[in-house]
Each structure stands twice: as structure tokens, then as C-alpha cells.
Scaffold this motif. Structure first.
Motif, PDB file in Angstrom:
ATOM      1  N   ALA A   1     -21.298  20.577  -8.610  1.00  6.01           N
ATOM      2  CA  ALA A   1     -22.449  19.685  -8.468  1.00  6.01           C
ATOM      3  C   ALA A   1     -22.242  18.326  -9.134  1.00  6.01           C
ATOM      4  CB  ALA A   1     -23.693  20.368  -9.043  1.00  6.01           C
TER       5      ALA A   1
ATOM      6  N   ARG B   1     -19.452  16.416  -7.381  1.00  5.60           N
ATOM      7  CA  ARG B   1     -19.898  16.084  -6.029  1.00  5.60           C
ATOM      8  C   ARG B   1     -20.673  14.768  -6.033  1.00  5.60           C
ATOM      9  NH1 ARG B   1     -21.789  20.743  -2.043  1.00  5.60           N
ATOM     10  NH2 ARG B   1     -22.040  19.560  -0.114  1.00  5.60           N
ATOM     11  N   GLY B   2     -21.584  14.632  -6.994  1.00  5.11           N
ATOM     12  CA  GLY B   2     -22.366  13.403  -7.087  1.00  5.11           C
ATOM     13  C   GLY B   2     -21.490  12.192  -7.350  1.00  5.11           C
TER      14      GLY B   2
ATOM     15  N   ARG C   1     -19.266  11.469  -4.150  1.00  2.49           N
ATOM     16  CA  ARG C   1     -20.102  10.935  -3.064  1.00  2.49           C
ATOM     17  C   ARG C   1     -20.436   9.467  -3.321  1.00  2.49           C
ATOM     18  NH1 ARG C   1     -24.322  15.814  -2.014  1.00  2.49           N
ATOM     19  NH2 ARG C   1     -25.125  15.042  -4.002  1.00  2.49           N
TER      20      ARG C   1
ATOM     21  N   ASP D   1     -25.067  20.260   4.578  1.00  6.49           N
ATOM     22  CA  ASP D   1     -25.779  20.150   3.307  1.00  6.49           C
ATOM     23  C   ASP D   1     -26.688  18.927   3.310  1.00  6.49           C
ATOM     24  OD1 ASP D   1     -26.445  19.610   0.547  1.00  6.49           O
ATOM     25  OD2 ASP D   1     -24.846  20.995  -0.026  1.00  6.49           O
TER      26      ASP D   1
ATOM     27  N   SER E   1     -28.227  17.517   0.963  1.00  7.37           N
ATOM     28  CA  SER E   1     -28.025  16.599  -0.164  1.00  7.37           C
ATOM     29  C   SER E   1     -26.937  15.566   0.155  1.00  7.37           C
ATOM     30  CB  SER E   1     -27.678  17.369  -1.443  1.00  7.37           C
ATOM     31  OG  SER E   1     -26.408  17.984  -1.351  1.00  7.37           O
ATOM     32  N   ASP E   2     -25.933  15.949   0.962  1.00  8.43           N
ATOM     33  CA  ASP E   2     -24.919  14.987   1.395  1.00  8.43           C
ATOM     34  C   ASP E   2     -25.554  13.917   2.265  1.00  8.43           C
ATOM     35  OD1 ASP E   2     -22.892  16.366   0.098  1.00  8.43           O
ATOM     36  OD2 ASP E   2     -22.232  17.446   1.886  1.00  8.43           O
TER      37      ASP E   2
ATOM     38  N   GLU F   1     -28.711  12.975   2.263  1.00  6.15           N
ATOM     39  CA  GLU F   1     -29.590  12.128   1.451  1.00  6.15           C
ATOM     40  C   GLU F   1     -28.789  11.134   0.617  1.00  6.15           C
ATOM     41  OE1 GLU F   1     -31.695  15.130  -0.657  1.00  6.15           O
ATOM     42  OE2 GLU F   1     -33.211  15.425   0.926  1.00  6.15           O
ATOM     43  N   ALA F   2     -27.631  11.569   0.108  1.00  3.48           N
ATOM     44  CA  ALA F   2     -26.794  10.693  -0.708  1.00  3.48           C
ATOM     45  C   ALA F   2     -26.251   9.529   0.112  1.00  3.48           C
ATOM     46  CB  ALA F   2     -25.649  11.486  -1.327  1.00  3.48           C
TER      47      ALA F   2
END
Length: 213
Positions: free
Chosen positions: A172, A175-176, A179, A199, A201-202, A204-205
Motif C-alpha cells: 500500500a 503503491r502510493g 503511482r 482496482d 484506487s488506481d 482515483e489516483a
């Protein structure tokens, strides 16, 4: 070239297998913009990327056109398309040093040992890995490997970037970080980005449009 022509255009692109349509997309991804295509496994996400890179398996049929900065690349050889791609595995060459891996990405116009070495050293410094030229990739952390894979791709001077579940194997925190590095770099360099992932969250990022398969 007019601004409207810049970017990655999927012009009526449709992919079918055995007469059954898997993917249909008609859109323009502008420089610095990210489009995230989402869907479950087997929905055709990676197949779409294969069509763009020119690696679509013969069993599939492709209709429509893929244009990059106004140039029709639909039937070009893969190496001529100027499309970079990152996968969930870094795919670093284990028999080459970190510097050797980056050298693999350099375009032919970068000539001479001194110039190539200088380009690689500059690239390593840009990703916080100054002094890592002779390091064995096996000794790198996950984040360091991801940064080397990103820089190797960028050294090939792509005009568009594809992300195939590129962050799915990172923990996690990492990953942030990765990204942010990838999306910030794409925006800074004006690269249109097509990301496929399952995913949210990918997506949204990426801070861009989303398309569901």
C-alpha cells in the motif's frame, strides 16, 4: 499540427474473439491526461493494450484505427509505435546491471559510450538512484525496481504510456509513491496515459476519466 490531433486516439477500435466482441472504444486521450479502463479479469483490458502496442494475438480481430499524435500506428511494427508500457512485474533483465537495463531503453540516436553513460547517470539521479549504475537488479528493493522500470521506459522517449495493472503487486505505501511518480511524470512530459486495472484506487489516483468494460 493542431492541438486536437495530439494525443492517443482510439478511433472506433473494436476487438473480437470468435465473432464475439470483447472491447469497443472510441476516444481521444490528450497529452498529460489519463483514461482508466476498468473491468474484471477476462474482460479484455490487456487485449486492448496489446492492440495498441501491436502484440495482439492472431486469434483476435481488430477493427478501427489507433492514432498517436495524428499518425496512424494501427499496423506499424511494435518498435516503431513509440508507445511505452509498464506491467505489474518490472521485467528487468537479471543478467544486466541497473545501468545495462537503462541502456536497453536508450534510442539509437544516443550514440557513443560517453554520451550513453551520461544519459543513464542523469536518469539514475532523477529517480533518486545516483551511483546505482553497476548494481545487480536482484539487490534492489521493490520501489527501486519499479523506478528503474519506469525510467527504462521513459528513456525510449515514448509518445504515450500504457499501464497494465502496473501497481497491483506493490504494498500500500509503495503503491502510493510509485503511482504518484508515474502520473506526475506523465503529466510533466505531456504523455497521454491509458491505464487498465481492476482496482478503483488506481483509477482515483490517476485523476482522469474512467471507462467500464
Amino acid at each position: 499540427m493542431v492541438e486536437a490531433e495530439r494525443g492517443l486516439r482510439l478511433e472506433g477500435v473494436a476487438i473480437a474473439l470468435g465473432g464475439q466482441r470483447l472491447v469497443a472504444l472510441d476516444t481521444l486521450i490528450r497529452p498529460g491526461e489519463t483514461l482508466t479502463v476498468m473491468g474484471p479479469s477476462g474482460s479484455g483490458k490487456s487485449t486492448l493494450l496489446a492492440a495498441i502496442t501491436g502484440t495482439l494475438a492472431p486469434a483476435f480481430t481488430l477493427s478501427g484505427r489507433v492514432r498517436l499524435d495524428g499518425v496512424d500506428i494501427t499496423h506499424m511494427p511494435t518498435e516503431a509505435r513509440r508507445v511505452g508500457i509498464l506491467f505489474q512485474d518490472e521485467l528487468l533483465f537479471p543478467h544486466l546491471s541497473v545501468g545495462g537495463n537503462l541502456a536497453f531503453g536508450l534510442r539509437p540516436h544516443v550514440r557513443g559510450r560517453a554520451e550513453r553513460r551520461a544519459r543513464i547517470e542523469e536518469a539514475l539521479e532523477a529517480i533518486g538512484l545516483a551511483g546505482f549504475f553497476d548494481r545487480d537488479p536482484a539487490t534492489l528493493s521493490g520501489g527501486q525496481r519499479a523506478r528503474v522500470a519506469l525510467m527504462r521506459m521513459l528513456l525510449s522517449e515514448p509518445c504515450a504510456l500504457l499501464l497494465d495493472e502496473a501497481f497491483s503487486k506493490l504494498d500500500a505505501t509503495l503503491r502510493g509513491q510509485i503511482r504518484e511518480l508515474v502520473f506526475d511524470t506523465a503529466r510533466d512530459q505531456g504523455l497521454p496515459v491509458l491505464q487498465v486495472t481492476h482496482d478503483i484506487s488506481d483509477a482515483e489516483a490517476a485523476q482522469g476519466r474512467q471507462h467500464l468494460l
